[in-house]
Structure formats: C-alpha cells, structure tokens
Design a protein around this motif. Structure first.
Motif, short mmCIF file in Angstrom:
data_model
loop_
_atom_site.label_atom_id
_atom_site.label_comp_id
_atom_site.label_asym_id
_atom_site.label_seq_id
_atom_site.Cartn_x
_atom_site.Cartn_y
_atom_site.Cartn_z
N LYS A 1 0.97 6.95 -6.55
CA LYS A 1 -0.10 7.96 -6.69
C LYS A 1 0.46 9.37 -6.53
O LYS A 1 0.06 10.29 -7.24
CB LYS A 1 -1.21 7.72 -5.65
N LYS B 1 0.83 -1.21 0.00
CA LYS B 1 0.00 0.00 0.00
C LYS B 1 0.86 1.26 0.00
O LYS B 1 0.54 2.25 -0.65
CB LYS B 1 -0.95 0.01 1.21
N THR C 1 -4.78 -4.08 -5.72
CA THR C 1 -5.79 -5.08 -5.35
C THR C 1 -5.31 -6.49 -5.72
O THR C 1 -5.43 -7.42 -4.93
CB THR C 1 -7.13 -4.78 -6.06
N ASP D 1 -4.73 1.45 -8.26
CA ASP D 1 -5.60 0.74 -7.32
C ASP D 1 -5.83 -0.71 -7.75
O ASP D 1 -5.83 -1.61 -6.92
CB ASP D 1 -6.95 1.47 -7.18
#
Length: 184
Positions: free
Chosen positions: A128, A121, A175, A171
């Motif tokens: 990002k 993450k 995942t 994202d």
C-alpha cells in the motif's frame, strides 16, 4: 486528454502493478499449512563455485501435504542442499536418505498462524505504501506540467481512482492469504 497526462497515468499504473506483483511474491513465501515447492524458492546452493537457486540443481516435489522432497540431479549435492536448507532459516529440519533430501513440514500452531497473518499484513501495508508513493509521484509530475486547472484536477481524480482500485486489490489479496493461513 493530454498525451503527457496519459503517459504519467500509464507509468503510475505500472508502478502500482509492480507493488502488487511484489506483494504476491512475498506472500508466496509465507507458508500456509501445507507443503509447497515455493517454500524453498529462496534457498541457494553452492554449485561449481557459484550460488545457484535450489530449483536449478534439483527436482522439488510435494508427495503429500506435509512433505517436500528434493531430488538433486547430482548425488554429491545432497549434503550441500541439506546445509543450504538449514542455513536459509526456514524452520525446516531436512533429512538425507542417500537419494534425496526429505523435509517434513510441521503443522502450524495457532500462535504461529497469528504471527504469519501479522507478517502478511506487514507485506500488504508495504505494498500500500508503494501504491501511495506512486500516487504522490504522479501528482507531483502532473503539477509540473503546463496544463489547465480543469485538466489537472481531472487527472488527479484519475490518479486517486487508480490508487483506490489498487488498495482494494491489495486488501482482497490479503483477505485470501489470511483465510489460507488460518485454515487448519
């Protein structure tokens, strides 16, 4: 559309692509339960006086899901490879059988899986930030151009759409990696 605007959009897209490829490289290093030769991609070995990637001085294989074998091209590199793997802080305990270095990859505990998901993450968040930074740079460059207000606002909308597209891509990559890590 104005040529200068298109150049800015293209360079922004390249920056965002770079963020995605960096993320993918970093996520490969995060192990997800089964053995992979990529786990040793960061290991450097002293070879004739220079630091050389392990993959350039040996064959790296995974005979099964829990084992990595490293077959050096020169037998005298065995102890060098063994110590390089230990010094790389990957959490592996290599064994030298005289022909090759064998690494048993221990199964991940639930606690370790959660740590690896957090690490993934963090990498995704860094990607990002890179994408948002590219958006910010693009918007600054667009404002510096001598173009009409309509063209400027349309270009800013295009930059935002690019940003949204890349954030979604990050994202979805995260995942997939999370599912891979958490799968027992």
């Amino acid at each position: 559309m104005d040529e200068e605007v298109q150049i800015i959009l293209d360079s922004t897209k390249e920056s965002m692509d770079a963020s995605i490829s960096h993320l993918e490289k970093e996520l490969v290093k995060i192990r997800a339960g089964k053995a992979s030769p990529m786990m040793l991609s960061t290991v450097m070995v002293e070879y004739y006086g220079s630091q050389t990637p392990l993959s350039q001085v040996s064959n790296i294989n995974t005979p099964d899901a829990r084992t990595i074998s490293v077959q050096p091209w020169e037998k005298n590199l065995l102890s060098e490879i063994e110590s390089a793997i230990m010094n790389a802080n990957l959490g592996f305990n290599p064994m030298n059988n005289g022909d090759m270095v064998i690494i048993n990859v221990p199964p991940l505990t639930e606690e370790r899986r959660i740590q690896l998901v957090k690490q993934a993450k963090t990498e995704a968040e860094d990607a990002k930030v890179g994408v948002r930074s590219a958006r910010q740079d693009a918007n600054k460059e667009l404002k510096a151009l001598d173009i009409s207000e309509d063209l400027l606002s349309n270009a800013e909308v295009d930059v935002q759409e690019l940003t949204d597209k890349y954030i979604k891509k990050i994202d979805s990559i995260l995942t997939v990696k999370e599912a891979e890590i958490m799968k027992v």
